[in-house]
Design an enzyme around this catalytic site. Structure first.
Site, short mmCIF file in Angstrom:
data_model
loop_
_atom_site.label_atom_id
_atom_site.label_comp_id
_atom_site.label_asym_id
_atom_site.label_seq_id
_atom_site.Cartn_x
_atom_site.Cartn_y
_atom_site.Cartn_z
NE ARG A 172 -3.50 2.67 2.52
CZ ARG A 172 -3.95 2.94 3.37
NH1 ARG A 172 -2.90 2.99 4.63
NH2 ARG A 172 -4.03 4.28 3.12
CG HIS A 174 -1.81 8.67 3.35
ND1 HIS A 174 -1.87 7.41 3.32
CD2 HIS A 174 -1.33 9.96 4.29
CE1 HIS A 174 -1.58 7.53 4.81
NE2 HIS A 174 -1.16 8.55 5.64
CD GLU A 205 -5.69 7.54 9.96
OE1 GLU A 205 -4.99 8.95 10.33
OE2 GLU A 205 -4.97 6.33 10.35
CG ASN A 207 -5.97 3.38 8.52
OD1 ASN A 207 -5.80 2.56 8.19
ND2 ASN A 207 -5.66 3.99 8.53
CE1 TYR A 217 -1.08 3.02 13.78
CE2 TYR A 217 -2.85 4.05 12.55
CZ TYR A 217 -1.49 3.67 12.64
OH TYR A 217 -1.06 2.99 10.96
CD GLU A 230 -2.28 3.52 7.96
OE1 GLU A 230 -2.15 4.23 9.32
OE2 GLU A 230 -2.07 4.26 7.40
C1 FCB Z 1 -1.82 6.95 10.96
C2 FCB Z 1 -1.56 7.89 9.32
C3 FCB Z 1 -0.33 7.12 9.07
C4 FCB Z 1 0.83 7.66 10.12
C5 FCB Z 1 0.34 6.44 10.77
C6 FCB Z 1 1.10 6.07 12.61
O1 FCB Z 1 -3.07 8.14 11.30
O2 FCB Z 1 -2.45 7.14 8.61
O3 FCB Z 1 0.40 7.93 8.48
O4 FCB Z 1 1.15 8.18 10.63
O5 FCB Z 1 -1.25 7.18 11.80
#
Ligand code: FCB
Length: 454
Positions: free
Chosen positions: A83, A130, A175, A301, A303, A364
């Site tokens: 990607r 992006h 995002e 994504n 996290y 992600e």
């Molecule tokens: C996400 C972004 C990516 C990177 C990660 C850590 O929010 O999409 O570009 O910065 O966090």
């Protein structure tokens, strides 16, 4: 620590897409080469105090020159998908053909890059936006202006005509919450705006540009799959009090439902519209139908999870009158983000329950920690390795519960320019020595390679 054992590749379907994820501004460098125009992030980096280490991405990982080596490394890892994102200012240095010509050298770069992926057996997954908007468009209001939607469609048309015969997966936006809310409201990302109304208008235009782009991409790239990638968070209330439970709903409205609801044909959530009041976006007839264009997958994504509390004071609680609180005694990454594989299970279950997309791609997932390069050139990043293993186990668990996830992309292949944090945060499976540009797989990357080659 979860008791899940480290997963093995055979636990996943044979046609599962395994990838690594990157973005143009964060790795390419080559900022002034071959006619690339200025982006809002170049401008933002040049403003004192915006980037924590005072850095910029003029060189970054020098991927613009070192891409063959980077693709070799991705291939050696054993991924079958890669990607990346396309830098709009390389294609249209002035943002649109009304303001300047198409830059052939920019298109030629992505031609080479995509061909390089195909030669190595890597499926190209291209993100169109992006976050690196051409600066000239920002001068006309950036995403707060409806003209930027038109410009995005023109840019999309040019790129997908050129690469549509070879790119099998298109992601319109990465995002929108971050590009719009952090960029136009919180002021911590480019372009550094501080207006909620601007941010909401920007969000609307980003979503509209996504929806309108879908048909265009299908026309130019008929065999491809098309989707959008959102940053989504599982959210919990800090207590069982009625006030905190209501706060959870309000926070979830702006953070998650604001994007998911219109994409899945429900329009903007009424409760959030009411909270926004005059900051709600102007929506024209037909916009909501356009945003709800059918796609092939939802990119997620993931996290970290969030815990939210009622905060009736609008000066601190903002439009949702909420405050984030930190769970005590939990593992955190170097960013302070809570490590929660269970959060991934919960998030995917919730998306499935409330929206039931036909396909989810985890575009992600990753972590940053203080990496130490040993004198032997190793990085023993046991925390990142454990993060990766436990999130893969969590993914397997979510799939067992029936969530249709078809691919996983680790963020990121390389350490890179982490936006407002500059080079202070390393997310790579490979360590980058920025003085020499040497790449070295960390223990996490070595493990991912073993996992994939098993
Ligand atoms: C996400 C972004 C990516 C990177 C990660 C850590 O929010 O999409 O570009 O910065 O966090």
């Amino acid at each position: 620590m979860s008791s899940n054992p480290a997963p093995i590749r055979k636990d996943f379907p044979a046609d599962f897409r395994w990838g690594v994820s990157t973005s143009s501004f964060q790795i390419e460098g080559g900022a002034r080469e071959d006619g690339r125009g200025e982006s809002i992030w170049d401008r933002f980096c040049a403003e004192p105090g915006r980037i924590r280490d005072g850095s910029n991405a003029e060189v970054a990982c020098d991927h613009y020159h070192r891409w063959p080596q980077d693709l070799d490394m991705a291939k050696a890892l054993g991924v079958n998908a890669y990607r990346f994102s396309i830098a709009w200012p390389r294609i249209l240095p002035n943002g649109s053909t009304g303001r300047g010509p198409v830059n052939e050298a920019g298109l030629a770069f992505y031609d080479r890059l995509v061909d390089g992926m195909l030669e190595r057996g890597l499926d190209p997954w291209a993100t169109l936006y992006h976050w690196d908007l051409p600066q000239t468009l920002q001068e006309q209001g950036g995403w707060t202006s409806r003209d930027t939607v038109t410009a995005f469609l023109e840019y999309t048309d040019i790129v997908t005509r050129r690469l549509g015969d070879r790119v099998g997966h298109w992601i319109t936006h990465n995002e929108p919450w971050c590009s719009c809310m952090m960029g136009y409201w919180e002021g911590v990302h480019a372009p550094g705006g501080r207006s909620l109304a601007d941010a909401m208008q920007a969000c609307h235009h980003v979503l509209l540009s996504h929806g309108q782009a879908v048909a265009l991409i299908r026309r130019n790239s008929p065999d491809a799959q098309v989707g959008i990638t959102l940053s989504l968070h599982p959210i919990a209330a800090a207590s069982d009090s009625a006030a905190d439970l209501a706060a959870l709903q309000r926070h979830d409205g702006l953070r998650n439902r604001w994007f998911l609801d219109p994409l899945f044909g429900r329009g903007y959530p009424e409760d959030t519209l009411a909270l926004l009041g005059e900051a709600a976006p102007r929506v024209e007839a037909g916009d909501l139908a356009a945003i709800a264009a059918a796609t092939d997958f939802l990119g997620v994504n993931y996290y970290f999870p969030e815990v939210v509390q009622d905060d009736p004071d609008p000066t601190t609680g903002g439009p949702t009158r909420t405050r984030l609180v930190e769970r005590e005694g939990v593992e955190r990454t170097g960013f302070g983000w809570e490590v929660s594989p269970q959060g991934l299970v919960d998030l995917l279950a919730r998306i499935q329950r409330d929206y039931a997309p036909a396909v989810i791609q985890l575009t992600e997932n990753g972590s940053t920690f203080e990496d130490v390069l040993t004198t032997e050139g190793r990085v023993h990043d046991t925390e990142r390795l454990s993060y990766l293993q436990r999130h893969l186990a969590a993914l397997r668990q979510a799939m067992d519960a029936g969530v249709p996830v078809k691919g996983y992309f680790a963020w990121s292949l390389l350490d890179n320019f982490e936006w407002a944090e500059g080079y202070l945060r390393r997310f790579g499976l490979a360590h980058v020595d920025y003085a020499t540009q040497q790449r070295r797989l960390k223990d996490s990357g070595l493990w991912y390679g073993r996992f994939l080659n098993e």
